[in-house]
Design an enzyme around this catalytic site. Structure first.
Site, PDB file in Angstrom:
ATOM      1  N   TYR A  23       0.796  -1.231   0.000  1.00  0.00           N
ATOM      2  CA  TYR A  23       0.000   0.000   0.000  1.00  0.00           C
ATOM      3  C   TYR A  23       0.831   1.284   0.000  1.00  0.00           C
ATOM      4  O   TYR A  23       0.253   2.381  -0.057  1.00  0.00           O
ATOM      5  CB  TYR A  23      -0.939  -0.001   1.216  1.00  0.00           C
ATOM      6  CG  TYR A  23      -1.914  -1.157   1.194  1.00  0.00           C
ATOM      7  CD1 TYR A  23      -2.883  -1.251   0.199  1.00  0.00           C
ATOM      8  CD2 TYR A  23      -1.866  -2.163   2.154  1.00  0.00           C
ATOM      9  CE1 TYR A  23      -3.770  -2.318   0.163  1.00  0.00           C
ATOM     10  CE2 TYR A  23      -2.753  -3.227   2.137  1.00  0.00           C
ATOM     11  CZ  TYR A  23      -3.698  -3.303   1.130  1.00  0.00           C
ATOM     12  OH  TYR A  23      -4.576  -4.357   1.093  1.00  0.00           O
ATOM     13  N   HIS A  98      -8.851   1.729  -5.743  1.00  0.00           N
ATOM     14  CA  HIS A  98      -8.060   0.805  -4.931  1.00  0.00           C
ATOM     15  C   HIS A  98      -6.609   1.209  -5.046  1.00  0.00           C
ATOM     16  O   HIS A  98      -6.109   1.446  -6.161  1.00  0.00           O
ATOM     17  CB  HIS A  98      -8.242  -0.640  -5.391  1.00  0.00           C
ATOM     18  CG  HIS A  98      -9.649  -1.113  -5.250  1.00  0.00           C
ATOM     19  ND1 HIS A  98     -10.161  -1.496  -4.028  1.00  0.00           N
ATOM     20  CD2 HIS A  98     -10.658  -1.199  -6.138  1.00  0.00           C
ATOM     21  CE1 HIS A  98     -11.433  -1.812  -4.186  1.00  0.00           C
ATOM     22  NE2 HIS A  98     -11.758  -1.645  -5.453  1.00  0.00           N
TER      23      HIS A  98
HETATM   24  O1  CA2 Z   1      -6.014  -1.715  -2.616  1.00  0.00           O
HETATM   25  C1  CA2 Z   1      -6.931  -1.206  -1.949  1.00  0.00           C
HETATM   26  O2  CA2 Z   1      -7.087   0.004  -1.823  1.00  0.00           O
HETATM   27  C2  CA2 Z   1      -7.879  -2.114  -1.170  1.00  0.00           C
HETATM   28  O3  CA2 Z   1      -9.180  -1.566  -1.255  1.00  0.00           O
HETATM   29  C3  CA2 Z   1      -7.381  -2.109   0.256  1.00  0.00           C
HETATM   30  C4  CA2 Z   1      -8.144  -3.062   1.176  1.00  0.00           C
HETATM   31  C5  CA2 Z   1      -8.215  -4.460   0.571  1.00  0.00           C
HETATM   32  O4  CA2 Z   1      -9.046  -5.294   1.370  1.00  0.00           O
HETATM   33  C6  CA2 Z   1      -8.758  -4.435  -0.847  1.00  0.00           C
HETATM   34  O5  CA2 Z   1      -8.760  -5.747  -1.372  1.00  0.00           O
HETATM   35  C7  CA2 Z   1      -7.924  -3.535  -1.735  1.00  0.00           C
HETATM   36  C8  CA2 Z   1      -7.436  -3.132   2.540  1.00  0.00           C
HETATM   37  C9  CA2 Z   1      -7.523  -1.833   3.290  1.00  0.00           C
HETATM   38  C10 CA2 Z   1      -6.205  -1.432   3.837  1.00  0.00           C
HETATM   39  O6  CA2 Z   1      -5.760  -2.355   4.804  1.00  0.00           O
HETATM   40  C11 CA2 Z   1      -4.521  -2.166   5.321  1.00  0.00           C
HETATM   41  C12 CA2 Z   1      -4.108  -3.154   6.187  1.00  0.00           C
HETATM   42  C13 CA2 Z   1      -2.861  -3.066   6.756  1.00  0.00           C
HETATM   43  C14 CA2 Z   1      -2.042  -1.972   6.469  1.00  0.00           C
HETATM   44  C15 CA2 Z   1      -2.474  -0.991   5.609  1.00  0.00           C
HETATM   45  C16 CA2 Z   1      -3.736  -1.066   5.034  1.00  0.00           C
END
Ligand code: CA2
Length: 143
Positions: A23, A98
């Site tokens: 991310y 995303h």
């Molecule tokens: O890629 C994206 O923006 C997502 O929407 C992020 C979501 C994920 O479930 C989707 O499949 C794709 C996750 C949210 C962020 O979660 C985090 C977890 C740990 C550290 C940073 C962010």
């Protein structure tokens, strides 16, 4: 000009704090600053929640108020018909963002219910995806 709504779903409050290899290192506060700097001519109402009902209430409240929504639905993208139903009851423009490219990741991330409602979907551009989404909405709504 009315505000554009930027909605962030569950766990996005952790952006930049964990899993930077997926991310990136920008935090959600950095994303908010980027959005405010990008949406020239519009205000930005920037929110994050870990509660699905709260997200749905925000979408209901946007009806007749906010002309466009940028939404990163997080994990609800892949699970929530309720979120799709709420977006279908909203009359404005919707862009789905995303940070990661969900199509390069696990197969359970390849489908998003929200994409059936979004007029554009941006995935894999990192947090710049939010800026791209707002540029699209601003151009589309000014036209
Ligand atoms: O890629 C994206 O923006 C997502 O929407 C992020 C979501 C994920 O479930 C989707 O499949 C794709 C996750 C949210 C962020 O979660 C985090 C977890 C740990 C550290 C940073 C962010």
């Amino acid at each position: 000009m009315p505000d554009l709504l930027v909605l962030n779903g569950p766990n996005l409050n952790l952006l930049g704090l964990r899993q930077p290899e997926i991310y990136g290192r920008d935090t959600l506060a950095d994303v908010e600053s980027l959005c405010r700097a990008t949406a020239t001519g519009f205000g930005v109402d920037f929110r994050q929640t870990n509660h699905e009902g709260e997200m749905i209430d925000w979408i209901h409240a946007a009806r007749g108020v906010n002309p466009g929504i940028v939404i990163n639905p997080g994990g609800w993208s892949h699970t929530s018909i309720a979120l799709l139903d709420a977006l279908n009851a909203y009359e404005g423009a919707v862009v789905e963002v995303h940070v990661s490219n969900i199509h390069k990741r696990e197969s359970f991330r390849h489908h998003s219910y929200v994409s059936a409602r979004a007029e554009a979907v941006i995935a894999g551009c990192g947090v710049q995806g939010y800026a791209l989404a707002l540029l699209h909405l601003a151009a589309r709504l000014k036209a």
